[in-house]
Design a protein around this motif. Structure first.
Motif, PDB file in Angstrom:
ATOM      1  N   LYS A  55     -72.010  41.209 -13.511  1.00  0.00           N
ATOM      2  CA  LYS A  55     -72.311  40.121 -14.445  1.00  0.00           C
ATOM      3  C   LYS A  55     -73.438  39.261 -13.904  1.00  0.00           C
ATOM      4  O   LYS A  55     -74.342  38.859 -14.631  1.00  0.00           O
ATOM      5  CB  LYS A  55     -71.064  39.275 -14.703  1.00  0.00           C
ATOM      6  N   LYS A  56     -73.396  38.977 -12.599  1.00  0.00           N
ATOM      7  CA  LYS A  56     -74.444  38.189 -11.951  1.00  0.00           C
ATOM      8  C   LYS A  56     -75.789  38.907 -12.092  1.00  0.00           C
ATOM      9  O   LYS A  56     -76.804  38.297 -12.425  1.00  0.00           O
ATOM     10  CB  LYS A  56     -74.103  37.965 -10.474  1.00  0.00           C
ATOM     11  N   ASN A  57     -75.802  40.212 -11.849  1.00  0.00           N
ATOM     12  CA  ASN A  57     -77.032  40.991 -11.983  1.00  0.00           C
ATOM     13  C   ASN A  57     -77.514  41.025 -13.431  1.00  0.00           C
ATOM     14  O   ASN A  57     -78.709  40.966 -13.684  1.00  0.00           O
ATOM     15  CB  ASN A  57     -76.830  42.422 -11.462  1.00  0.00           C
ATOM     16  N   ALA A  58     -76.574  41.125 -14.378  1.00  0.00           N
ATOM     17  CA  ALA A  58     -76.947  41.148 -15.791  1.00  0.00           C
ATOM     18  C   ALA A  58     -77.612  39.834 -16.197  1.00  0.00           C
ATOM     19  O   ALA A  58     -78.611  39.822 -16.917  1.00  0.00           O
ATOM     20  CB  ALA A  58     -75.722  41.410 -16.662  1.00  0.00           C
ATOM     21  N   VAL A  59     -77.083  38.704 -15.699  1.00  0.00           N
ATOM     22  CA  VAL A  59     -77.682  37.403 -15.980  1.00  0.00           C
ATOM     23  C   VAL A  59     -79.070  37.339 -15.368  1.00  0.00           C
ATOM     24  O   VAL A  59     -80.030  36.869 -15.990  1.00  0.00           O
ATOM     25  CB  VAL A  59     -76.780  36.251 -15.463  1.00  0.00           C
ATOM     26  N   SER A  60     -79.218  37.857 -14.144  1.00  0.00           N
ATOM     27  CA  SER A  60     -80.525  37.867 -13.489  1.00  0.00           C
ATOM     28  C   SER A  60     -81.528  38.694 -14.283  1.00  0.00           C
ATOM     29  O   SER A  60     -82.684  38.302 -14.437  1.00  0.00           O
ATOM     30  CB  SER A  60     -80.413  38.432 -12.066  1.00  0.00           C
ATOM     31  N   VAL A  61     -81.087  39.839 -14.798  1.00  0.00           N
ATOM     32  CA  VAL A  61     -81.969  40.690 -15.594  1.00  0.00           C
ATOM     33  C   VAL A  61     -82.370  39.969 -16.880  1.00  0.00           C
ATOM     34  O   VAL A  61     -83.537  40.002 -17.283  1.00  0.00           O
ATOM     35  CB  VAL A  61     -81.296  42.050 -15.901  1.00  0.00           C
ATOM     36  N   LYS A  62     -81.421  39.284 -17.526  1.00  0.00           N
ATOM     37  CA  LYS A  62     -81.743  38.541 -18.745  1.00  0.00           C
ATOM     38  C   LYS A  62     -82.776  37.446 -18.450  1.00  0.00           C
ATOM     39  O   LYS A  62     -83.736  37.272 -19.197  1.00  0.00           O
ATOM     40  CB  LYS A  62     -80.480  37.920 -19.347  1.00  0.00           C
ATOM     41  N   LYS A  63     -82.569  36.702 -17.343  1.00  0.00           N
ATOM     42  CA  LYS A  63     -83.524  35.658 -16.966  1.00  0.00           C
ATOM     43  C   LYS A  63     -84.893  36.264 -16.672  1.00  0.00           C
ATOM     44  O   LYS A  63     -85.918  35.739 -17.085  1.00  0.00           O
ATOM     45  CB  LYS A  63     -83.012  34.890 -15.745  1.00  0.00           C
ATOM     46  N   TYR A  64     -84.910  37.368 -15.961  1.00  0.00           N
ATOM     47  CA  TYR A  64     -86.159  38.059 -15.635  1.00  0.00           C
ATOM     48  C   TYR A  64     -86.875  38.469 -16.915  1.00  0.00           C
ATOM     49  O   TYR A  64     -88.082  38.265 -17.056  1.00  0.00           O
ATOM     50  CB  TYR A  64     -85.856  39.288 -14.768  1.00  0.00           C
ATOM     51  N   ASN A  65     -86.140  39.034 -17.869  1.00  0.00           N
ATOM     52  CA  ASN A  65     -86.746  39.450 -19.133  1.00  0.00           C
ATOM     53  C   ASN A  65     -87.308  38.264 -19.906  1.00  0.00           C
ATOM     54  O   ASN A  65     -88.362  38.374 -20.542  1.00  0.00           O
ATOM     55  CB  ASN A  65     -85.737  40.221 -19.984  1.00  0.00           C
ATOM     56  N   ILE A  66     -86.636  37.119 -19.851  1.00  0.00           N
ATOM     57  CA  ILE A  66     -87.128  35.915 -20.518  1.00  0.00           C
ATOM     58  C   ILE A  66     -88.428  35.456 -19.867  1.00  0.00           C
ATOM     59  O   ILE A  66     -89.392  35.106 -20.550  1.00  0.00           O
ATOM     60  CB  ILE A  66     -86.055  34.799 -20.501  1.00  0.00           C
ATOM     61  N   VAL A  67     -88.474  35.451 -18.540  1.00  0.00           N
ATOM     62  CA  VAL A  67     -89.682  35.040 -17.820  1.00  0.00           C
ATOM     63  C   VAL A  67     -90.840  35.983 -18.145  1.00  0.00           C
ATOM     64  O   VAL A  67     -91.956  35.536 -18.423  1.00  0.00           O
ATOM     65  CB  VAL A  67     -89.419  34.973 -16.289  1.00  0.00           C
ATOM     66  N   ILE A  68     -90.582  37.288 -18.135  1.00  0.00           N
ATOM     67  CA  ILE A  68     -91.630  38.267 -18.447  1.00  0.00           C
ATOM     68  C   ILE A  68     -92.154  38.043 -19.861  1.00  0.00           C
ATOM     69  O   ILE A  68     -93.373  38.049 -20.100  1.00  0.00           O
ATOM     70  CB  ILE A  68     -91.106  39.714 -18.286  1.00  0.00           C
ATOM     71  N   ARG A  69     -91.264  37.817 -20.806  1.00  0.00           N
ATOM     72  CA  ARG A  69     -91.680  37.586 -22.196  1.00  0.00           C
ATOM     73  C   ARG A  69     -92.508  36.310 -22.288  1.00  0.00           C
ATOM     74  O   ARG A  69     -93.517  36.273 -23.003  1.00  0.00           O
ATOM     75  CB  ARG A  69     -90.449  37.511 -23.109  1.00  0.00           C
ATOM     76  N   ALA A  70     -92.115  35.265 -21.583  1.00  0.00           N
ATOM     77  CA  ALA A  70     -92.868  34.007 -21.589  1.00  0.00           C
ATOM     78  C   ALA A  70     -94.277  34.220 -21.022  1.00  0.00           C
ATOM     79  O   ALA A  70     -95.258  33.706 -21.574  1.00  0.00           O
ATOM     80  CB  ALA A  70     -92.129  32.937 -20.796  1.00  0.00           C
ATOM     81  N   ILE A  71     -94.383  34.988 -19.946  1.00  0.00           N
ATOM     82  CA  ILE A  71     -95.691  35.289 -19.354  1.00  0.00           C
ATOM     83  C   ILE A  71     -96.553  36.065 -20.352  1.00  0.00           C
ATOM     84  O   ILE A  71     -97.744  35.797 -20.495  1.00  0.00           O
ATOM     85  CB  ILE A  71     -95.524  36.065 -18.021  1.00  0.00           C
ATOM     86  N   GLN A  72     -95.946  37.012 -21.054  1.00  0.00           N
ATOM     87  CA  GLN A  72     -96.689  37.775 -22.062  1.00  0.00           C
ATOM     88  C   GLN A  72     -97.204  36.862 -23.174  1.00  0.00           C
ATOM     89  O   GLN A  72     -98.351  36.989 -23.617  1.00  0.00           O
ATOM     90  CB  GLN A  72     -95.797  38.870 -22.662  1.00  0.00           C
ATOM     91  N   ILE A  73     -96.383  35.927 -23.609  1.00  0.00           N
ATOM     92  CA  ILE A  73     -96.781  35.003 -24.679  1.00  0.00           C
ATOM     93  C   ILE A  73     -97.916  34.101 -24.203  1.00  0.00           C
ATOM     94  O   ILE A  73     -98.919  33.917 -24.908  1.00  0.00           O
ATOM     95  CB  ILE A  73     -95.572  34.176 -25.171  1.00  0.00           C
ATOM     96  N   VAL A  74     -97.788  33.542 -23.000  1.00  0.00           N
ATOM     97  CA  VAL A  74     -98.833  32.676 -22.447  1.00  0.00           C
ATOM     98  C   VAL A  74    -100.134  33.467 -22.288  1.00  0.00           C
ATOM     99  O   VAL A  74    -101.217  32.989 -22.634  1.00  0.00           O
ATOM    100  CB  VAL A  74     -98.384  32.047 -21.100  1.00  0.00           C
ATOM    101  N   GLY A  75    -100.031  34.682 -21.790  1.00  0.00           N
ATOM    102  CA  GLY A  75    -101.217  35.534 -21.640  1.00  0.00           C
ATOM    103  C   GLY A  75    -101.890  35.795 -22.981  1.00  0.00           C
ATOM    104  O   GLY A  75    -103.122  35.757 -23.090  1.00  0.00           O
ATOM    105  N   THR A  76    -101.108  36.039 -24.012  1.00  0.00           N
ATOM    106  CA  THR A  76    -101.657  36.265 -25.350  1.00  0.00           C
ATOM    107  C   THR A  76    -102.353  35.012 -25.864  1.00  0.00           C
ATOM    108  O   THR A  76    -103.450  35.095 -26.438  1.00  0.00           O
ATOM    109  CB  THR A  76    -100.531  36.699 -26.321  1.00  0.00           C
ATOM    110  N   ILE A  77    -101.751  33.861 -25.651  1.00  0.00           N
ATOM    111  CA  ILE A  77    -102.355  32.595 -26.086  1.00  0.00           C
ATOM    112  C   ILE A  77    -103.682  32.362 -25.372  1.00  0.00           C
ATOM    113  O   ILE A  77    -104.685  31.988 -25.992  1.00  0.00           O
ATOM    114  CB  ILE A  77    -101.376  31.413 -25.862  1.00  0.00           C
ATOM    115  N   ILE A  78    -103.711  32.590 -24.058  1.00  0.00           N
ATOM    116  CA  ILE A  78    -104.955  32.418 -23.294  1.00  0.00           C
ATOM    117  C   ILE A  78    -106.022  33.387 -23.796  1.00  0.00           C
ATOM    118  O   ILE A  78    -107.173  33.001 -24.024  1.00  0.00           O
ATOM    119  CB  ILE A  78    -104.695  32.600 -21.779  1.00  0.00           C
ATOM    120  N   PHE A  79    -105.659  34.640 -23.988  1.00  0.00           N
ATOM    121  CA  PHE A  79    -106.607  35.653 -24.473  1.00  0.00           C
ATOM    122  C   PHE A  79    -107.182  35.244 -25.821  1.00  0.00           C
ATOM    123  O   PHE A  79    -108.400  35.290 -26.048  1.00  0.00           O
ATOM    124  CB  PHE A  79    -105.920  37.017 -24.567  1.00  0.00           C
TER     125      PHE A  79
END
Length: 158
Positions: free
Chosen positions: A120-144
């Motif tokens: 469960k701890k790892n699953a939460v970490s993966v969810k947080k990681y996926n949220i961070v990755i998605r946020a980085i993708q969105i910010v990168g798209t906005i900058i581009f």
């Protein structure tokens, strides 16, 4: 050692037990499967024209196999299709084919409830990681897009 696979309903949150008489009637109408060793409470389901290697068990409302053989798993998937249900493995995966599995939406809560605290701890970490990755993708798209807008604006003024 065999792998345990059960038949379960396609309906979300439905009890996975099957009525003895309902299953028996359906199997008796099958051109591929038949009842073997029926004691009035449980029975074995086998192939009519099989080599005698496949055997699924009906006991206390559940239909299951224990095998590591792809051919038997494939036959069990065909049985699931015939009975209009699905084949689910020990780890909650649903079989489309022997080599193609997915997690059915109706099983996600059950799977999460059976996770160990570490998983469960790892699953939460993966969810947080996926949220961070998605946020980085969105910010990168906005900058581009901002840079592209500035280039186009500069050329128009230019």
């Amino acid at each position: 050692m065999g792998y345990h696979i059960s038949l379960v309903s396609n309906v979300t949150n439905k009890d996975d037990q099957f009525e003895y008489s309902d299953i028996k009637q359906k199997i008796e109408k099958s051109s591929r499967f038949k009842i073997f060793e029926d004691d009035g409470k449980s029975f074995t389901i086998i192939e009519k024209k099989g080599k005698g290697e496949f055997g699924a068990f009906y006991n206390a409302g559940y239909i299951w196999i224990s095998t590591s053989q792809d051919e038997e798993i494939d036959t069990f998937i065909k049985l699931a299709e015939f009975l209009e249900c699905r084949a689910r493995g020990d780890e909650g995966e649903t079989y489309k084919t022997v080599n193609n599995v997915y997690y059915h939406p109706g099983d996600l809560e059950r799977i999460e409830n059976n996770l160990s605290p570490e998983m469960k701890k790892n699953a939460v970490s993966v969810k947080k990681y996926n949220i961070v990755i998605r946020a980085i993708q969105i910010v990168g798209t906005i900058i581009f897009l901002s840079v592209m807008f500035l280039i186009v604006l500069k050329k128009l003024k230019g």
